[in-house]
Design an enzyme around this catalytic site. Sequence first.
Site, short mmCIF file in Angstrom:
data_model
loop_
_atom_site.label_atom_id
_atom_site.label_comp_id
_atom_site.label_asym_id
_atom_site.label_seq_id
_atom_site.Cartn_x
_atom_site.Cartn_y
_atom_site.Cartn_z
N ASP A 252 -47.22 13.09 28.74
CA ASP A 252 -47.12 11.63 28.55
C ASP A 252 -46.65 10.93 29.82
OD1 ASP A 252 -47.67 12.25 25.89
OD2 ASP A 252 -45.58 12.19 25.27
N PHE A 253 -47.21 11.30 30.96
CA PHE A 253 -46.57 10.89 32.21
C PHE A 253 -46.92 9.48 32.67
CE2 PHE A 253 -50.20 13.56 33.45
CZ PHE A 253 -50.79 12.89 34.51
#
Length: 433
Positions: A252-253
């Site tokens: 989920d960067f």
Amino acid sequence: MRPQLTEDAADRFRRDNVLRYVGTAGAERDDPWCPVPLDAAGLRPDYVVGPGGGYASVQEAVNRALQEQRHGRVVIGVAAGVYCGLVYVPRASFAVTLIGLGASPSDVVLAENIDAEMQGPEYIRRFASHFANAPENVAKLYRRIAGLSPISTAHASVLRVENDGFQLLNLTVQNTYNCDRSQGGDLAVNALGQFRNGQHQAVALLVAGADRVQVQNVVLSSFQDTLYLQSPTKGETVRSSFVDCDIEGDVDFIFGQSTAWFERCTIRTLTSRAAKSWATAPSTDLRTPYGFVFNACNFTHDGKAQQGQCYLGRQWFEGVRATPFGAADIPGYRVNVGPVSFFDPPVGTISRATLNSVGKCVILRSLIGDHIDTTAPWDAWSGNEWNPRHRPALYRASDMLSPLADWLREQGQTYEDICPDMPFLAEYQNRTA
């Protein structure tokens, strides 16, 4: 499923359309913003950090500008080197431009090791000296974070930006946390000593409710939750622009609630740690026109990725504790609409704010590496098997509304209760009547 836009639909996602609206979801202000490319050669620093300058850290320079009550735009130049420590840029009477003075982004690095599971006492021990002489608007933020245990993802960033009009140019922001904080239990680690599971959020850049944030020729590096694009409050949006940037991580960067435009950026998935990797995790409000839009970007990886492990993204079902989606496998399971989202098995509630956190992401004219399965590039939230936080990937409004029809009827709710004044409602209801 691999949804694709028609040419006419894609045309709606031009940069100036995406960055045009700001404010309350469903009632945004029409406020055109067309960011002009930044010219490093034309920027003359008001303050210089590092060798040959008057300040040892970026925070010292920010503090000085606040103490001098500057106005307009303040340019802070950072000489080549690695600078450890946190940087908080609050709302102010001036907008900040932070520029690396090296030949490339790698020459100037802002780095620190901070993660979401850090406890308040550890935060105080490590960072109190960074903020010892800070002006009150910075010191107040420090004290608020110091009182938390754990400090949470929203406060675990190297660079925190609350400053409207902030500009970032030609440097690297790196969170050096190695996903190695033990959280108890028998958890597997890899050859680098990183835990494969658990909560390891560690943010490089947090845009904390600031509007018109412009980032150009910048490297952002961490593992989980590298870039957090946070709205001022739930149900509002602000805008950021990222051009010619390199953003890397594993889980989920690139995530958050606000609207953002990415152009000619490299989006790099790191795959030595997590069983699954997601490049994006937007939680855009259903009524907000635009979430994350990537144009002419390169979705690539570190050479260790395997197809089936990596996804373009998943839609952050923010705040969910009990889901109305799917067939529950818990006897007596029931979820009702309520003011907050919680779950006391087998009964839970879900707020309208959580229901509206659908997450929007569009990718245009971009290169997508072989680490992404082109037949299923988007993943469900919290896994494909049903669990209390499950939600399938939603590609269009009907993907959300159709599965909820019977549940809403049982609640005595209507589609308008969830998403009032949405233009697609009449069309959807006519089509399904």
